[in-house]
Design an enzyme around this catalytic site. Sequence first.
Site, short mmCIF file in Angstrom:
data_model
loop_
_atom_site.label_atom_id
_atom_site.label_comp_id
_atom_site.label_asym_id
_atom_site.label_seq_id
_atom_site.Cartn_x
_atom_site.Cartn_y
_atom_site.Cartn_z
N TYR A 15 0.83 -1.20 0.00
CA TYR A 15 0.00 0.00 0.00
C TYR A 15 0.87 1.25 0.00
O TYR A 15 1.96 1.28 0.55
CB TYR A 15 -0.97 -0.03 1.18
CG TYR A 15 -2.09 -1.01 0.91
CD1 TYR A 15 -3.25 -0.61 0.27
CD2 TYR A 15 -1.94 -2.36 1.22
CE1 TYR A 15 -4.26 -1.51 -0.04
CE2 TYR A 15 -2.94 -3.28 0.92
CZ TYR A 15 -4.09 -2.85 0.30
OH TYR A 15 -5.08 -3.75 -0.02
N ARG A 47 5.28 13.74 -3.03
CA ARG A 47 4.97 12.37 -3.43
C ARG A 47 5.35 12.09 -4.89
O ARG A 47 5.68 10.96 -5.24
CB ARG A 47 3.47 12.10 -3.25
CG ARG A 47 2.99 12.20 -1.81
CD ARG A 47 1.52 11.90 -1.73
NE ARG A 47 1.04 11.83 -0.36
CZ ARG A 47 -0.15 11.39 0.00
NH1 ARG A 47 -1.01 10.98 -0.95
NH2 ARG A 47 -0.51 11.35 1.26
N GLU A 107 -3.37 7.77 -5.58
CA GLU A 107 -4.01 9.01 -5.15
C GLU A 107 -3.72 10.19 -6.09
O GLU A 107 -4.00 11.33 -5.74
CB GLU A 107 -3.60 9.34 -3.71
CG GLU A 107 -4.13 8.32 -2.71
CD GLU A 107 -3.94 8.74 -1.27
OE1 GLU A 107 -3.43 9.84 -1.02
OE2 GLU A 107 -4.32 7.95 -0.38
#
Length: 430
Positions: free
Chosen positions: A189, A256, A322
């Site tokens: 994850y 990110r 995301e």
Amino acid sequence: MRLLKRRQRPLLLTLIVVLGSLWMLSLLSCSKAGKDPASPLRYRQFEYTDDDGSPEKACNCSAILRGDREALEQAKLLTLTKDFHKSVRIPDEYYINAAQDCRKFKISRKYLTVPLSQEEVDFPLAYSMVVHHKVQNFERLLRVIYTPQNFYCVHVDKKSEASVISAIEAITSCFSNVFMVSQAVSVVYSAWPRVQADLNCMADLYNASTKWKYFINLCGQDFPLKTNLEIIRILRSLQGGNSLESETMPPEKRWRVANAHHIADGQIQPSGKTKGPPPFNLPVLSGNAYIVVNRGYIRSVLEDNRILALIEWAKDTYSPDEFLWATIQRMPGVPGSMWPNSKYDITDTNAIARLVKWEWHEGSQGSPMAVYPECQGNHVRGICVYGAGDLQWMLEQHHLFANKFDTDTDPIAVYCLEKYLRQKALAELY
């Protein structure tokens, strides 16, 4: 007719005409709705009743859904009782053994083995289901969303316990339109394998049938808030559009995609390298892992060279699920997409894909900064695991699905929601 008095003949003829007209009107109304006039009797076997022997029947679901305080208190007390949890829990071995007789399994678990309406037959859906544990949660989810005209791809994490894999394989083997993904991965994850799991199911579903209209991805702790008929009517209203969170990436999340990452010891870690810009100077948008998209969007994901380049670029980013789908949704030429301008930003509360309560957005009634009321269950990693007390509010929302549910912590929430949806689906036949 000859035996009747002359005065009675007109009255009898009028009665015959009226009754005949009413009968024809009833047939026409059923035909217009795309429903079988005899269907209510045909589907009685699928009703959930207290005779099923479920331990959760001790609670009053109707009162819980109305927000009745006494019923909610009783449900809360039950969920705190160890004996109750023990009686509700279904071990993996049950599914492995029960699914040996598929016909009996489907009957006993009350799967909808026939379509409820022609309208639903004409609008099949495709589901990706990514699971790694909690077989009971998964099976309850599959049961409530299952219809014979839809298609379901199930991805079980390669690291899952053997009993989990065996149980889910046994369940899926009972249905011709439910299948295990052709290539499973070890999911990490916040890393690329989480996206790859969905990508593999997307490809399998796309190749499995040309009939389905929309794709919806789920995890094992999701649960629907709408019946299948309600879902397809909402999807029709999109008129080919997609619905998913897609908004300008906030500054605190830009690291990110600015820094490269890799997987080490089963976890994602920074590699210390800086990433170059995304291909074609694509603006990277912020979103989440769960989407409701049309078939053309999936075709683009699998075939569009711009998206294939974006996928390669994203493989060493942090939490690519995301931003990837959100970014694709704002690419010109992708079916159902929107312009990347910030005026078209869609938040998770406005999209219909998933209802999630984040702990830091909760608040008491009347709080001006609260996005939603306080969680009535418990929190896991900042996300509300719903309790029975959340149901009344949840069913007032426009989302198709909600996350998270857990039969290990509040089985009553799942039971009452599942019972409500089945009753509503069957009531739509009348």
